[in-house]
Write an enzyme that holds these catalytic residues in place. Sequence first.
Site, short mmCIF file in Angstrom:
data_model
loop_
_atom_site.label_atom_id
_atom_site.label_comp_id
_atom_site.label_asym_id
_atom_site.label_seq_id
_atom_site.Cartn_x
_atom_site.Cartn_y
_atom_site.Cartn_z
N ASN A 267 0.90 -1.23 -0.05
CA ASN A 267 -0.07 -0.12 -0.13
C ASN A 267 0.64 1.24 0.00
O ASN A 267 1.85 1.24 0.75
CB ASN A 267 -0.89 0.05 1.12
CG ASN A 267 -1.88 -1.22 1.27
OD1 ASN A 267 -2.45 -1.34 0.24
ND2 ASN A 267 -1.98 -1.68 2.36
N VAL B 94 1.37 2.70 8.18
CA VAL B 94 2.78 2.62 8.49
C VAL B 94 3.65 3.05 7.37
O VAL B 94 3.97 2.44 6.39
CB VAL B 94 3.20 1.22 9.12
CG1 VAL B 94 4.83 1.10 9.64
CG2 VAL B 94 2.32 0.65 10.25
N HIS C 196 6.80 -1.72 3.38
CA HIS C 196 6.50 -3.03 3.68
C HIS C 196 5.57 -3.84 2.63
O HIS C 196 4.83 -3.32 2.16
CB HIS C 196 5.89 -3.25 5.12
CG HIS C 196 4.63 -2.57 5.21
ND1 HIS C 196 4.75 -1.22 5.38
CD2 HIS C 196 3.31 -2.78 5.04
CE1 HIS C 196 3.45 -0.61 5.42
NE2 HIS C 196 2.74 -1.38 5.31
#
Length: 113
Positions: free
Chosen positions: A86, A95, A99
């Site tokens: 994302n 966050v 990732h």
Amino acid sequence: MDCLFCKISAKEIPATVVFENERLVAFEDIHPQAPTHVQIIPRKHVATTLDLTAEDRSMVGEIFEVAAGIARDRGFAEDGFRLVVNTNPAAGQTVYHLHLHLLGGRSFGWPPG
Ligand code: AMP
Ligand code: ZN
């Protein structure tokens, strides 16, 4: 730096680590959305995909290699799995440390929500 995933990388915040080396860490997501939901991150702080540079090319490749290895180890590689990154608010990034979500162990719909 006040970054949750940098703190997980540095072991300042606990996580269930499933793989780590000098460059990457993989750990179980705290709110799993599938039977397997693992986050694979670089130890280096990179906020989003938009902040990647040419020097990060091998790191990005290694993140995918680790994801595929975990999928094989957990036995759902051939059935299939979902990899997600994302980026920024419209995609729901919460966050701001790069990732790769590895989601596996069930079927996934398309298009995503
Ligand atoms: P994103 O919305 O793409 O930024 O994803 C952030 C992910 O980090 C979500 O799936 C969260 O459940 C996960 N997450 C947040 N805090 C933690 C934590 N302390 N340990 C493990 N995963 C976390
Ligand atoms: Zn960070």
